[in-house]
Design a protein around this motif. Structure first.
Motif, PDB file in Angstrom:
ATOM      1  N   GLU A 155      -2.837 -10.324   2.025  1.00  0.00           N
ATOM      2  CA  GLU A 155      -2.435 -10.379   1.251  1.00  0.00           C
ATOM      3  C   GLU A 155      -3.121 -11.671  -0.197  1.00  0.00           C
ATOM      4  N   PRO A 156      -3.218 -11.566  -1.473  1.00  0.00           N
ATOM      5  CA  PRO A 156      -4.783 -12.657  -1.570  1.00  0.00           C
ATOM      6  C   PRO A 156      -3.878 -14.141  -1.969  1.00  0.00           C
ATOM      7  N   ALA A 193      -2.514   2.128   5.936  1.00  0.00           N
ATOM      8  CA  ALA A 193      -3.986   1.878   5.845  1.00  0.00           C
ATOM      9  C   ALA A 193      -5.300   0.585   6.223  1.00  0.00           C
ATOM     10  N   ALA A 194      -4.488  -0.752   6.063  1.00  0.00           N
ATOM     11  CA  ALA A 194      -4.633  -1.557   6.708  1.00  0.00           C
ATOM     12  C   ALA A 194      -4.554  -1.856   8.013  1.00  0.00           C
ATOM     13  N   GLU A 195      -2.886  -1.423   8.416  1.00  0.00           N
ATOM     14  CA  GLU A 195      -3.228  -1.390  10.313  1.00  0.00           C
ATOM     15  C   GLU A 195      -3.906  -0.390  10.624  1.00  0.00           C
ATOM     16  N   GLU A 236       2.161  -7.048  -7.231  1.00  0.00           N
ATOM     17  CA  GLU A 236       1.968  -6.130  -6.972  1.00  0.00           C
ATOM     18  C   GLU A 236       1.404  -6.081  -4.967  1.00  0.00           C
ATOM     19  N   THR A 237       2.028  -6.968  -4.101  1.00  0.00           N
ATOM     20  CA  THR A 237       2.404  -7.238  -2.985  1.00  0.00           C
ATOM     21  C   THR A 237       3.250  -7.148  -2.222  1.00  0.00           C
ATOM     22  N   GLY A 238       4.333  -6.908  -3.428  1.00  0.00           N
ATOM     23  CA  GLY A 238       5.841  -6.545  -2.535  1.00  0.00           C
ATOM     24  C   GLY A 238       6.630  -7.597  -2.540  1.00  0.00           C
ATOM     25  N   ASN A 239       5.820  -8.080  -3.397  1.00  0.00           N
ATOM     26  CA  ASN A 239       7.386  -9.853  -3.368  1.00  0.00           C
ATOM     27  C   ASN A 239       7.991  -9.832  -4.352  1.00  0.00           C
ATOM     28  N   MET A 246       6.503  -0.048  -4.520  1.00  0.00           N
ATOM     29  CA  MET A 246       6.802  -1.005  -2.983  1.00  0.00           C
ATOM     30  C   MET A 246       6.125   0.661  -2.020  1.00  0.00           C
ATOM     31  N   GLN A 247       6.129   1.979  -2.622  1.00  0.00           N
ATOM     32  CA  GLN A 247       5.730   2.892  -2.358  1.00  0.00           C
ATOM     33  C   GLN A 247       4.571   2.844  -1.486  1.00  0.00           C
ATOM     34  N   LYS A 248       3.507   2.041  -3.032  1.00  0.00           N
ATOM     35  CA  LYS A 248       2.029   1.761  -3.210  1.00  0.00           C
ATOM     36  C   LYS A 248       1.403   0.913  -1.655  1.00  0.00           C
ATOM     37  N   VAL A 249       2.688  -0.192  -1.790  1.00  0.00           N
ATOM     38  CA  VAL A 249       2.858  -1.264  -0.865  1.00  0.00           C
ATOM     39  C   VAL A 249       2.299  -1.015   0.768  1.00  0.00           C
TER      40      VAL A 249
END
Length: 240
Positions: free
Chosen positions: A213-214, A194-196, A124-127, A185-188
């Motif tokens: 990233e948690p 947004a975070a940037e 979910e975090t793109g890894n 990946m698009q969602k990530v």
């Protein structure tokens, strides 16, 4: 016999060079003004004089045109803006790491669910996630059990990931590599953008933000890996 030319790594590192001012040696050029308007075809010397009068540089922007196209601009500022764009593009790129999840052929359901939960969090975090089922002693004579576990892991993550490398043996382990689906990946990417934006706003306001990233839940089996390796070596060395 002639020797081979000496390899110079600097020759590969250098990209195409932009010609400016007196480095532009063609007799005439098509000139674009600083405001983007066309000034027409003129001699290169005349174009250089116009650039000097405006306190700008004559920069070749399309050398393959006939005649080459040049633009009047502040070359120092131009280079700064280009580097800034490159840094911005690099920061927006979604980096993909590979996170490893370790299993045993006899991992019970509770521990398996725990590890799948971590795998889903990584996806979910793109890894990407690499599942590794390690065999001890005679467990390696029953690879079908590891295959069953990996198939189960794929089913548990199929809404988030695609199989990138199917189960295969690597020494005394069977591995599987899965990667986030394009929609994930698009969602990530959207979340990172947004975070940037929030980070930039926080910097303006003098605030700090927590990392994006948690952390995964701690897996107690990871602490036992070194001991397991010792047991593997001892079991292999023991006489049968």
């Amino acid at each position: 016999m002639m020797g081979r030319p000496r390899f110079d790594p600097r020759m590969q590192q250098r990209g195409p060079q932009i010609r400016i001012n007196h480095r532009i040696r063609v007799p005439e050029v098509r000139v674009v003004g600083a405001d983007g308007g066309m000034l027409g075809v003129m001699t290169t010397e005349e174009a250089r004089k116009i650039a000097q009068e405006q306190g700008l540089d004559l920069v070749e922007v399309n050398p393959k045109a006939e005649p080459p196209v040049c633009k009047l601009l502040d070359f120092g500022k131009y280079k700064y803006e280009e580097k800034k764009k490159a840094r911005e593009a690099k920061r927006k790129q979604t980096s993909v790491d590979i996170k490893e999840i370790k299993l045993r052929p006899k991992t019970d359901q509770h521990d398996f669910d725990f590890k799948v939960r971590n795998a889903r969090r990584f996806l979910e975090t793109g890894n990407k996630v690499k599942f590794t089922v390690r065999f001890r002693g005679r467990e390696i004579t029953h690879p079908e059990k590891a295959q069953e576990q990996l198939d189960h892991a794929v089913r548990e993550c199929e809404d988030l990931a695609n199989v990138e490398v199917r189960p295969m043996m690597e020494g005394r382990a069977m591995t599987l590599l899965i990667a986030p689906k394009p929609a994930v990946m698009q969602k990530v990417s959207q979340m990172k953008a947004a975070a940037e934006k929030a980070r930039q706003q926080a910097l303006k306001e003098g605030r700090t933000l927590p990392p994006d990233e948690p952390e995964a839940e701690h897996d107690p089996d990871d602490d036992e890996d070194d001991d397991d390796d010792d047991e593997d070596e001892a079991e292999q060395a023991a006489p049968t």
